[in-house]
Design an enzyme around this catalytic site. Structure first.
Site, PDB file in Angstrom:
ATOM      1  N   GLY A   1       1.864  -1.616   2.994  1.00 13.80           N
ATOM      2  CA  GLY A   1       2.783  -0.640   2.410  1.00 13.80           C
ATOM      3  C   GLY A   1       3.815  -0.168   3.412  1.00 13.80           C
TER       4      GLY A   1
ATOM      5  CG  ASN B   1       0.965   3.445   4.883  1.00 15.10           C
ATOM      6  OD1 ASN B   1       0.877   4.661   5.051  1.00 15.10           O
ATOM      7  ND2 ASN B   1       1.944   2.897   4.164  1.00 15.10           N
TER       8      ASN B   1
ATOM      9  CB  SER C   1      -4.608  12.472   1.355  1.00 17.87           C
ATOM     10  OG  SER C   1      -3.931  13.569   0.781  1.00 17.87           O
TER      11      SER C   1
ATOM     12  CE1 TYR D   1      -3.255   9.540  -2.834  1.00 17.11           C
ATOM     13  CE2 TYR D   1      -3.584  11.910  -2.591  1.00 17.11           C
ATOM     14  CZ  TYR D   1      -3.100  10.705  -2.097  1.00 17.11           C
ATOM     15  OH  TYR D   1      -2.463  10.680  -0.879  1.00 17.11           O
TER      16      TYR D   1
ATOM     17  CB  THR E   1     -12.244  10.740  -6.224  1.00 19.33           C
ATOM     18  OG1 THR E   1     -12.407  11.930  -6.997  1.00 19.33           O
ATOM     19  CG2 THR E   1     -13.561   9.999  -6.155  1.00 19.33           C
TER      20      THR E   1
ATOM     21  CE  LYS F   1      -4.773   8.084  -0.049  1.00 18.05           C
ATOM     22  NZ  LYS F   1      -4.507   6.840   0.731  1.00 18.05           N
TER      23      LYS F   1
ATOM     24  CB  ILE G   1       4.424  13.613   4.778  1.00 16.80           C
ATOM     25  CG1 ILE G   1       3.069  13.790   5.478  1.00 16.80           C
ATOM     26  CG2 ILE G   1       5.418  12.886   5.672  1.00 16.80           C
ATOM     27  CD1 ILE G   1       3.122  14.562   6.782  1.00 16.80           C
TER      28      ILE G   1
END
Length: 257
Positions: free
Chosen positions: A17, A95, A148, A162, A164, A166, A195
């Site tokens: 990515g 990433n 994250s 998401y 879960t 991470k 970010i």
């Protein structure tokens, strides 16, 4: 420029990515430290400026490979192409990932749940699995994963799947660090908070929500892709050779309040 214990001259890195946002910034930081860098992408094609910067930093042409990171056939072929082109691999930065969509438990169906886990967890497993045979044993092999702040907090509403995924990244990182420690390969995670200047927030976060989030960050500003890239460069370097199974939280102290 490459210097001292964070000099990566002669090292070969793959950033998944890596065409845009945090991934592109990581690729630049590794190239600036002297590493030859390969990036994968699916829809965010790396532009000519990025490829030029990667070549200028390392003095070698970069490699860019289009891949579906949740497809084993694609990942296996991509890793093989990168290794063939660069003559090996020393550093893997997992990433690739993303929120995909905001959905509460009531809104989620099994297909969406599995898609989000595939993008964030399956991709990490697949790249790690296929890159591992090429990483040097007892010679500074590195795997760096991207978690994250949501792994700690659950994220904003609609981030259930998401968050879960991470959190799963952290478990994977710690387990793999234990597994590969005897081989001299370190495995660490970076967990960014808010970010700016990334497709994630450009797509899923309103201007009002961004401002509210930034106002609650104790250091008084949003994070930048370069903040994440600096941490990854350090973890990839000899300076972090005794660091493994750890999580670098980059959130301006947001997590602790």
């Amino acid at each position: 420029m490459a210097d001292g214990p964070q000099d990566l001259t002669g090292r070969r890195a793959l950033v998944t990515g890596g065409g845009v946002g945090i991934g592109a910034s990581i690729a630049r930081a590794l190239a600036d430290a002297g590493a030859r860098v390969a990036v994968t992408y699916r829809t965010h094609v790396p532009d000519d400026d990025l490829l030029s910067e990667l070549e200028q930093g390392a003095g070698r042409s970069p490699v860019a490979v289009q891949v579906d990171a949740a497809s084993e056939a694609d990942v296996e072929a991509a890793v093989g192409a990168v290794v063939d082109e660069m003559g090996g691999l020393d550093i893997l930065v997992n990433n690739v990932g993303g929120l995909v969509t905001r959905a509460t438990l009531r809104q989620l169906d099994l297909a969406t749940w599995r898609r989000i886990l595939a993008v964030n967890l399956d991709s990490m497993f697949l790249f790690s699995h296929h890159a591992l045979p090429h990483l040097p044993r007892h010679a500074g092999g590195r795997i760096i994963t991207m978690s994250s702040l949501a792994a700690h907090t659950g994220g904003h509403p609609g981030a259930l799947a998401y968050a879960t995924a991470k959190a799963g990244v952290l478990g994977f990182t710690r387990a793999l660090a234990t597994e590969l420690g005897p081989e001299g390969i370190t495995v660490n995670a970076v967990a960014p908070g808010f970010i700016e200047a990334t497709p994630f927030h450009d797509t899923f976060t309103t201007a009002e929500s961004k401002q509210r989030t930034i106002s609650g960050i104790p250091v008084g500003r949003a994070g930048r892709p370069e903040d994440v890239a600096g941490a990854v460069r350090w973890l990839a370097s000899e300076a972090a050779s005794y660091v493994s199974g750890e999580v670098v939280n980059l959130n301006g102290a947001q997590h602790f309040h």
